[in-house]
Design an enzyme around this catalytic site. Structure first.
Site, PDB file in Angstrom:
ATOM      1  N   ASN A 119       0.757  -1.407   0.025  1.00  9.49           N
ATOM      2  CA  ASN A 119      -0.018  -0.090  -0.064  1.00  9.49           C
ATOM      3  C   ASN A 119       0.897   1.129  -0.002  1.00  9.49           C
ATOM      4  OD1 ASN A 119      -2.266  -1.260  -0.127  1.00  9.49           O
ATOM      5  ND2 ASN A 119      -3.004  -0.947   2.041  1.00  9.49           N
ATOM      6  N   TYR A 120       2.213   1.155   0.251  1.00 14.66           N
ATOM      7  CA  TYR A 120       2.919   2.233   0.013  1.00 14.66           C
ATOM      8  C   TYR A 120       4.014   1.716  -1.381  1.00 14.66           C
ATOM      9  CZ  TYR A 120       2.266   3.419   4.871  1.00 14.66           C
ATOM     10  OH  TYR A 120       1.770   3.910   5.974  1.00 14.66           O
ATOM     11  N   ARG A 121       3.106   1.785  -2.407  1.00 12.61           N
ATOM     12  CA  ARG A 121       3.612   1.412  -3.531  1.00 12.61           C
ATOM     13  C   ARG A 121       4.926   1.996  -3.962  1.00 12.61           C
ATOM     14  NH1 ARG A 121       1.687  -2.603  -6.711  1.00 12.61           N
ATOM     15  NH2 ARG A 121      -0.449  -1.572  -6.657  1.00 12.61           N
TER      16      ARG A 121
END
Length: 525
Positions: free
Chosen positions: A467-469
């Site tokens: 989700n922190y690409r």
């Protein structure tokens, strides 16, 4: 003599791109209009670059200038209200061979939900935002275009004690957040958002609408932490809700200089072992003295305790006395009020959570983020060396998110999210800058910090939170297939050994790789 030639080449390339884009746009529009007509759907939800609202729809929330490029814009934007309209977009994309990207909130760190290096259309799920809560059963159906703020708002109207474990940013879309894991301020007590997904509705590449029973347990496993839109378009999730006390306690204690360093060092030894009702999240940054211009390290221990301050204080005295927490540092409130506090909306009305862009007035900036996992405490001298990097640029922040507690109750393979027992905390690195001219400087700075951190973080493989690409850790081939070996460069960091199973699921449910992006799960070709 080289520069005019390069300029001419770029000019001609842009003309070719624009011509191809215009052609793709018209063909896709004709197909979509035909499909919408078959289901009596209004074409008012189709937007071309010529529409006056196209630009405002495209603009990500929050705005990250690093990702802006005219060449990356979608040929069309579709904002469906009904499943038939999503089906139409999939049908036309597949028929015409044009890529499709899906956005629920627009927080993708690399913009993969609304940018692409090849022609594409974007399905924006903002109108899929219905939420239905069953207070008796403690469950909810949440559509993928709803935001976390809307979910929290709806829960607050229903109950003082029903809650859901997800992130702190209210404008984050449910679709991407749930499918990537979903960590938040009550995760040490109630684990991740994905751990509470008990059913879902997904539209696959063949245009079939599937629930948990019809999709099968392998696919259902994959969409609970395996990242968004590799397997289909999830339109709705059924989740189990959790119960929180009527009163919770928050505090945000700030310390500076060597005191801050020593406290962060000590925090590492209790972060994952503290009472699971307590989540202490240090944010480390720098401040410059207006008078002396000296730059100082600042650590803010932003924290939530699920209970009254009378229970918190003796607990802190026992587990983290070095912080020196006193009653005056604490505030008791309802859980929903803590949601506003951690969202940066303290004191604002509950309806502020419904705003899809609560920080619209903020100046747009360039942004880059990365992540790591820490399994052994970093020594004090190591922290001091890390702080030296923070002195080199402005607007930088390290966020330390503690693990342990309920996060350890799930095995590493129970969902695709593998970062469970053994992790003390996750580091989120963030840097902002105001001008394109400073991009290379800040990207270089981030790269040097990330390389330096390798000695202190998880290894073999190094880990990251999907989700922190982060495309710096690897990406798929733009043209042609991506092998398992090539994709595992980034895939093992996000998913560890679960990556192999995700590839098997992908190969089974989407062998043609219809749903794809720069870091989508590849099928075995």
């Amino acid at each position: 003599m080289e520069y005019p030639c390069i300029t001419l080449w770029v000019f001609l390339a842009n003309l070719l791109f624009l011509g191809a884009s215009s052609n793709h746009q018209q063909i896709f529009l004709e197909c979509l209009t035909d499909q919408f007509g078959r289901s009596n759907s209004s074409t008012d939800v189709i937007y071309t670059p010529q529409n006056s609202t196209y630009t405002s729809l495209l603009s990500p929330l929050p705005k990250n200038l690093r990702l802006e490029s005219p060449a990356q814009r979608p040929n069309l934007i579709v904002t469906p209200y009904h499943e038939s309209e999503v089906l139409a977009a999939i049908y036309c994309s597949k028929k015409l061979g044009i890529q499709i990207r899906v956005r629920s909130g627009g927080h993708d760190y690399e913009g993969l939900s609304y940018t692409s290096e090849t022609p594409f259309v974007m399905v924006d799920m903002r109108n899929f935002r219905s939420i239905s809560i069953d207070s008796k059963e403690k469950t909810a159906w949440v559509q993928a275009g709803a935001t976390l703020g809307q979910l929290y708002h709806t829960l607050a109207l229903k109950s003082k004690t029903l809650a859901f474990p997800a992130g702190a940013c209210p404008d984050v879309g449910v679709g991407g957040h749930f499918t990537g894991g979903g960590y938040g301020m009550i995760s040490r007590k109630h684990a991740l958002a994905a751990d509470h997904v008990i059913d879902a509705k997904l539209i696959n590449a063949d245009g079939k609408i599937l629930d948990r029973r019809s999709m099968g347990e392998d696919l259902f496993w994959a969409i609970r932490g395996g990242g968004g839109t590799s397997f289909g378009i999830v339109v709705e999730f059924k989740v189990s809700l959790v119960t929180v006390p009527e009163r919770v306690t928050i505090f945000n204690v700030t310390r500076t200089s060597e005191t801050a360093t020593n406290l962060v060092h000590r925090w590492q030894h209790i972060a994952d072992k503290a009472d699971e009702n307590l989540l202490m999240r240090p944010f480390v940054t720098t401040v410059k003295s207006p008078s002396t211009k000296n730059v100082t390290i600042v650590a803010s221990f932003t924290s939530l305790y699920l209970g009254p301050v009378s229970d918190l204080l003796p607990l802190m005295k026992k587990q983290f006395p070095e912080l020196g927490l006193v009653k005056q540092d604490c505030r008791e409130m309802r859980w929903i009020e803590s949601v506003l506090f951690f969202a940066g909306l303290d004191g604002q009305p509950l309806d502020a959570l419904l705003d899809r862009n609560p920080f619209a007035k903020a100046t747009p900036l360039f942004f880059k983020g990365k992540s790591d996992y820490v399994r052994s405490p970093i020594p004090v001298n190591g922290l001091r060396k890390i702080w030296k990097f923070l002195y080199q640029v402005e607007n930088v922040q390290l966020e330390f998110s503690p693990y342990g507690g309920a996060l350890n109750n799930f095995s590493k393979s129970e969902t695709p999210f593998p970062h469970r027992k053994g992790n003390i905390y996750m580091i989120h690195y963030a840097v902002l800058w105001p001008s394109h001219n400073e991009t290379d400087k800040h990207k270089d700075w981030m790269g040097r910090l990330y390389s330096f951190m390798a000695r202190y973080v998880a290894k073999s493989p190094r880990a990251a939170y999907v989700n922190y690409r982060d495309l710096d850790i690897g990406r798929n081939n733009i043209n042609g297939n991506t092998s398992y070996k090539e994709a595992s460069v980034w895939g093992l960091k996000y998913y560890k050994n679960n990556f192999r199973r995700l590839v098997r699921v992908k190969t089974k449910v989407d062998p043609s790789n219809f749903f794809r992006n720069e870091q989508s799960i590849p099928p075995i070709s």
